[in-house]
Motif scaffolding. Sequence first.
Motif, PDB file in Angstrom:
ATOM      1  N   GLU A   1     -10.258   1.073  -7.765  1.00 19.37           N
ATOM      2  CA  GLU A   1      -9.195   0.209  -8.279  1.00 19.37           C
ATOM      3  C   GLU A   1      -9.090  -1.044  -7.405  1.00 19.37           C
ATOM      4  OE1 GLU A   1      -5.513   2.249  -8.742  1.00 19.37           O
ATOM      5  OE2 GLU A   1      -6.431   3.954  -9.808  1.00 19.37           O
ATOM      6  N   PRO A   2      -9.335  -2.242  -7.961  1.00 17.80           N
ATOM      7  CA  PRO A   2      -9.354  -3.471  -7.159  1.00 17.80           C
ATOM      8  C   PRO A   2      -8.085  -3.713  -6.348  1.00 17.80           C
ATOM      9  CG  PRO A   2     -10.262  -3.863  -9.335  1.00 17.80           C
ATOM     10  CD  PRO A   2      -9.698  -2.481  -9.357  1.00 17.80           C
ATOM     11  N   GLU A   3      -6.921  -3.439  -6.936  1.00 13.80           N
ATOM     12  CA  GLU A   3      -5.675  -3.696  -6.215  1.00 13.80           C
ATOM     13  C   GLU A   3      -5.534  -2.754  -5.024  1.00 13.80           C
ATOM     14  OE1 GLU A   3      -0.845  -3.957  -7.043  1.00 13.80           O
ATOM     15  OE2 GLU A   3      -2.227  -3.386  -8.650  1.00 13.80           O
ATOM     16  N   PHE A   4      -5.837  -1.496  -5.237  1.00 11.94           N
ATOM     17  CA  PHE A   4      -5.792  -0.517  -4.149  1.00 11.94           C
ATOM     18  C   PHE A   4      -6.735  -0.929  -3.018  1.00 11.94           C
ATOM     19  CE2 PHE A   4      -7.323   3.251  -1.988  1.00 11.94           C
ATOM     20  CZ  PHE A   4      -6.203   4.045  -1.830  1.00 11.94           C
ATOM     21  N   TRP A   5      -7.919  -1.356  -3.397  1.00  9.47           N
ATOM     22  CA  TRP A   5      -8.932  -1.756  -2.409  1.00  9.47           C
ATOM     23  C   TRP A   5      -8.479  -2.994  -1.633  1.00  9.47           C
ATOM     24  CZ3 TRP A   5     -12.721   0.721  -0.267  1.00  9.47           C
ATOM     25  CH2 TRP A   5     -13.743   0.036   0.396  1.00  9.47           C
ATOM     26  N   ALA A   6      -7.935  -3.970  -2.337  1.00 15.65           N
ATOM     27  CA  ALA A   6      -7.535  -5.225  -1.693  1.00 15.65           C
ATOM     28  C   ALA A   6      -6.312  -5.051  -0.807  1.00 15.65           C
ATOM     29  CB  ALA A   6      -7.267  -6.284  -2.752  1.00 15.65           C
ATOM     30  N   GLN A   7      -5.421  -4.122  -1.145  1.00 15.42           N
ATOM     31  CA  GLN A   7      -4.163  -3.981  -0.435  1.00 15.42           C
ATOM     32  C   GLN A   7      -4.220  -3.007   0.739  1.00 15.42           C
ATOM     33  OE1 GLN A   7      -1.236  -3.012  -3.411  1.00 15.42           O
ATOM     34  NE2 GLN A   7      -1.073  -5.123  -4.145  1.00 15.42           N
ATOM     35  N   GLY A   8      -5.385  -2.666   1.194  1.00 16.75           N
ATOM     36  CA  GLY A   8      -5.490  -1.809   2.374  1.00 16.75           C
ATOM     37  C   GLY A   8      -6.670  -0.874   2.369  1.00 16.75           C
ATOM     38  N   GLY A   9      -7.183  -0.540   1.188  1.00 17.60           N
ATOM     39  CA  GLY A   9      -8.306   0.389   1.124  1.00 17.60           C
ATOM     40  C   GLY A   9      -9.528  -0.115   1.867  1.00 17.60           C
ATOM     41  N   ALA A  10      -9.838  -1.411   1.694  1.00 14.79           N
ATOM     42  CA  ALA A  10     -11.022  -1.976   2.344  1.00 14.79           C
ATOM     43  C   ALA A  10     -10.899  -1.920   3.855  1.00 14.79           C
ATOM     44  CB  ALA A  10     -11.227  -3.423   1.879  1.00 14.79           C
ATOM     45  N   ARG A  11      -9.695  -2.190   4.359  1.00 14.46           N
ATOM     46  CA  ARG A  11      -9.474  -2.173   5.809  1.00 14.46           C
ATOM     47  C   ARG A  11      -9.686  -0.763   6.388  1.00 14.46           C
ATOM     48  NH1 ARG A  11      -6.547  -5.399   9.359  1.00 14.46           N
ATOM     49  NH2 ARG A  11      -5.954  -6.739   7.614  1.00 14.46           N
ATOM     50  N   VAL A  12      -9.137   0.222   5.710  1.00 12.63           N
ATOM     51  CA  VAL A  12      -9.294   1.600   6.177  1.00 12.63           C
ATOM     52  C   VAL A  12     -10.759   2.021   6.126  1.00 12.63           C
ATOM     53  CG1 VAL A  12      -8.680   4.003   5.716  1.00 12.63           C
ATOM     54  CG2 VAL A  12      -6.951   2.218   5.502  1.00 12.63           C
ATOM     55  N   ALA A  13     -11.433   1.705   5.021  1.00 11.77           N
ATOM     56  CA  ALA A  13     -12.842   2.079   4.877  1.00 11.77           C
ATOM     57  C   ALA A  13     -13.693   1.413   5.952  1.00 11.77           C
ATOM     58  CB  ALA A  13     -13.344   1.693   3.484  1.00 11.77           C
ATOM     59  N   ARG A  14     -13.414   0.141   6.225  1.00 10.61           N
ATOM     60  CA  ARG A  14     -14.201  -0.596   7.223  1.00 10.61           C
ATOM     61  C   ARG A  14     -14.026   0.008   8.618  1.00 10.61           C
ATOM     62  NH1 ARG A  14     -12.743  -5.148   5.710  1.00 10.61           N
ATOM     63  NH2 ARG A  14     -10.974  -5.473   7.113  1.00 10.61           N
ATOM     64  N   ARG A  15     -12.793   0.384   8.966  1.00  6.87           N
ATOM     65  CA  ARG A  15     -12.550   0.982  10.274  1.00  6.87           C
ATOM     66  C   ARG A  15     -13.319   2.298  10.418  1.00  6.87           C
ATOM     67  NH1 ARG A  15      -7.205   2.272  10.007  1.00  6.87           N
ATOM     68  NH2 ARG A  15      -7.766   4.435   9.638  1.00  6.87           N
ATOM     69  N   ASN A  16     -13.289   3.118   9.370  1.00 12.97           N
ATOM     70  CA  ASN A  16     -14.032   4.381   9.420  1.00 12.97           C
ATOM     71  C   ASN A  16     -15.530   4.148   9.486  1.00 12.97           C
ATOM     72  OD1 ASN A  16     -12.320   7.096   8.896  1.00 12.97           O
ATOM     73  ND2 ASN A  16     -11.250   5.338   8.010  1.00 12.97           N
TER      74      ASN A  16
ATOM     75  N   TYR B   1       0.858  -1.172   0.000  1.00 15.19           N
ATOM     76  CA  TYR B   1       0.000   0.000   0.000  1.00 15.19           C
ATOM     77  C   TYR B   1       0.905   1.236   0.000  1.00 15.19           C
ATOM     78  CZ  TYR B   1      -4.368   2.380   1.312  1.00 15.19           C
ATOM     79  OH  TYR B   1      -5.485   3.152   1.338  1.00 15.19           O
ATOM     80  N   PRO B   2       0.947   2.008  -1.080  1.00 18.66           N
ATOM     81  CA  PRO B   2       1.918   3.104  -1.204  1.00 18.66           C
ATOM     82  C   PRO B   2       1.531   4.311  -0.370  1.00 18.66           C
ATOM     83  CG  PRO B   2       0.467   3.099  -3.088  1.00 18.66           C
ATOM     84  CD  PRO B   2       0.078   1.915  -2.251  1.00 18.66           C
ATOM     85  N   LEU B   3       1.841   4.261   0.942  1.00 16.89           N
ATOM     86  CA  LEU B   3       1.426   5.327   1.830  1.00 16.89           C
ATOM     87  C   LEU B   3       2.603   6.136   2.337  1.00 16.89           C
ATOM     88  CD1 LEU B   3      -1.104   3.366   4.049  1.00 16.89           C
ATOM     89  CD2 LEU B   3      -1.448   4.397   1.828  1.00 16.89           C
ATOM     90  N   THR B   4       2.370   7.429   2.505  1.00 20.79           N
ATOM     91  CA  THR B   4       3.293   8.265   3.256  1.00 20.79           C
ATOM     92  C   THR B   4       2.457   9.111   4.194  1.00 20.79           C
ATOM     93  OG1 THR B   4       3.194   9.963   1.538  1.00 20.79           O
ATOM     94  CG2 THR B   4       5.010   8.385   1.428  1.00 20.79           C
ATOM     95  N   ARG B   5       3.064   9.496   5.303  1.00 20.70           N
ATOM     96  CA  ARG B   5       2.316  10.215   6.331  1.00 20.70           C
ATOM     97  C   ARG B   5       2.228  11.703   6.005  1.00 20.70           C
ATOM     98  NH1 ARG B   5       0.409   9.136  11.063  1.00 20.70           N
ATOM     99  NH2 ARG B   5       1.303   7.054  11.057  1.00 20.70           N
ATOM    100  N   LEU B   6       1.007  12.213   6.053  1.00 23.85           N
ATOM    101  CA  LEU B   6       0.784  13.643   5.928  1.00 23.85           C
ATOM    102  C   LEU B   6       0.482  14.196   7.317  1.00 23.85           C
ATOM    103  CD1 LEU B   6      -1.511  13.719   2.783  1.00 23.85           C
ATOM    104  CD2 LEU B   6       0.957  13.906   2.880  1.00 23.85           C
ATOM    105  N   LYS B   7       0.219  15.475   7.413  1.00 23.93           N
ATOM    106  CA  LYS B   7      -0.083  16.087   8.692  1.00 23.93           C
ATOM    107  C   LYS B   7      -1.431  15.594   9.197  1.00 23.93           C
ATOM    108  CE  LYS B   7      -0.514  20.569  10.975  1.00 23.93           C
ATOM    109  NZ  LYS B   7      -0.493  22.036  10.790  1.00 23.93           N
ATOM    110  N   GLY B   8      -1.455  15.130  10.458  1.00 24.90           N
ATOM    111  CA  GLY B   8      -2.699  14.648  11.028  1.00 24.90           C
ATOM    112  C   GLY B   8      -3.100  13.311  10.448  1.00 24.90           C
ATOM    113  N   ARG B   9      -4.391  13.029  10.467  1.00 23.10           N
ATOM    114  CA  ARG B   9      -4.905  11.759   9.937  1.00 23.10           C
ATOM    115  C   ARG B   9      -5.603  12.002   8.601  1.00 23.10           C
ATOM    116  NH1 ARG B   9      -4.778   7.323  13.336  1.00 23.10           N
ATOM    117  NH2 ARG B   9      -6.266   6.335  11.925  1.00 23.10           N
ATOM    118  N   TRP B  10      -4.909  12.603   7.675  1.00 18.23           N
ATOM    119  CA  TRP B  10      -5.447  12.890   6.351  1.00 18.23           C
ATOM    120  C   TRP B  10      -5.005  11.823   5.360  1.00 18.23           C
ATOM    121  CZ3 TRP B  10      -9.039  16.433   5.212  1.00 18.23           C
ATOM    122  CH2 TRP B  10      -9.266  17.438   6.159  1.00 18.23           C
ATOM    123  N   ILE B  11      -5.941  11.405   4.495  1.00 16.29           N
ATOM    124  CA  ILE B  11      -5.649  10.440   3.444  1.00 16.29           C
ATOM    125  C   ILE B  11      -5.736  11.159   2.099  1.00 16.29           C
ATOM    126  CG2 ILE B  11      -6.440   8.366   2.250  1.00 16.29           C
ATOM    127  CD1 ILE B  11      -7.447   7.306   4.853  1.00 16.29           C
TER     128      ILE B  11
END
Length: 460
Positions: free
Chosen positions: A31-46, A14-24
Amino acid sequence: MTVTTDAEARGRGYPLTRLKGRWIDDWRPEEPEFWAQGGARVARRNLIFSIFSEHIGFSVWTLWSVLVLFLGPAYGIDPAGKFLLTAVPALIGSALRIPYTFAVARFGGRNWTIVSAALLLVPSVLAAFLIEPGVSYSTLLVLAAVAGVGGGNFASSMANINAFYPQRLKGWALGINAGGGNLGVAVVQLVGLAVLATAGNGSPGLVAGIYIPFIVLAALGSALYMDNLSQARNDRRAMRDVARDPHTWIMSVLYIGTFGSFIGFGFAFGQVLQVQFKAEFDTPIKAAYLTFLGPLLGSLIRPVGGWLADRLGGARVTFWNFVAMAAAAVVVLAASLQASLPMFLTGFILLFVFSGIGNGSTYKMIPAIFRARAQLGVANGGDAAAAEHEARRLAGALIGIAGAVGAFGGVLVNIAFRQSFLTYKTGDAAYIAFIAFYALCFALTWLVYIRTHPRKLAGV
């Protein structure tokens, strides 16, 4: 670039870098790959923490559907005055839904969830300490109006969650989010029943006081576990743009029929039972035993409406659902004319169930309308990414407008009951008005979204 927890960022591609605060940033749920590699987990938590906060918001918003059952002879308020006390928070809540939707884009979904949850402390604390015999009616009206802040939470929550999920899962996600929130209507009535059964009808403030620690938990959970989407911060003009679209007002009318019915009946059902069937419901606790059932079933079945819309099409499900709502209202009218309590309860519970299904299917239609337009634009040579962005932008704005107008339907339901009982001493005139409105809604759904015509949008 995206920001989320470090654990989610590592080891999943999951190509992530930290921004200020909890901003995505760079959120690509389609995109299926984006969703499978972490997007679904983040969405579910929210989604989980959004549901909890919205649930408490609904409970506080509909607090007065319970509190009016405690207002016995010592308070000197007639049935018309009680219907007004339940109409006021419905009115304020519906008005707040527009600015609450703007707030998600302005401050971020997580940030605004924290603020909107914390605001619920105001009506809860005031009601916990100020409601007692001798309090003026004007004070009660102010307390009821302040409870309207709970009605705004729904709009901001739905707009936020709509941005997190891909099109194929929107019906399910929005249905789960809204259904979990709607359960607050039933739960606050169960809380009221528990207080009536244990402490009697002399402790209305206890019902409000019970929610104070849960409000604190909702605010803390949102702060610790939710995220903001930077792409939701952009268009301040989205609401203005979508207000020019005729589909906005058509969907708003349909949502009056579904959500307006659900929230309006949720506010009024206990009072209707006490006024129309006085002999059977001569004490508040007798009415409280039944008032939670309709909102409970309507809330639980709301995700089914989204699920059916995902598979059969939102317009088709919405059309047949309005036909069923009109039929259920006919049953209620017949029961009222015959003074048949079993038939009356059956018809009203069916109204709650069908309003819940319709809530899910109409909300599925909103993103589908703009998705269909986006696909049409791409087919005519438009840019796919730009079309998708425009669809998500306008869908989020329409959710805010439709939520606000639909919630105003709750005001109309309570006013209809108040006027009907004042004028005719029964709710029959109100039931006839509901039947006519549901007929208008299913005719409108068929004319615009089902029948074949040159401007029909495919896939709605």
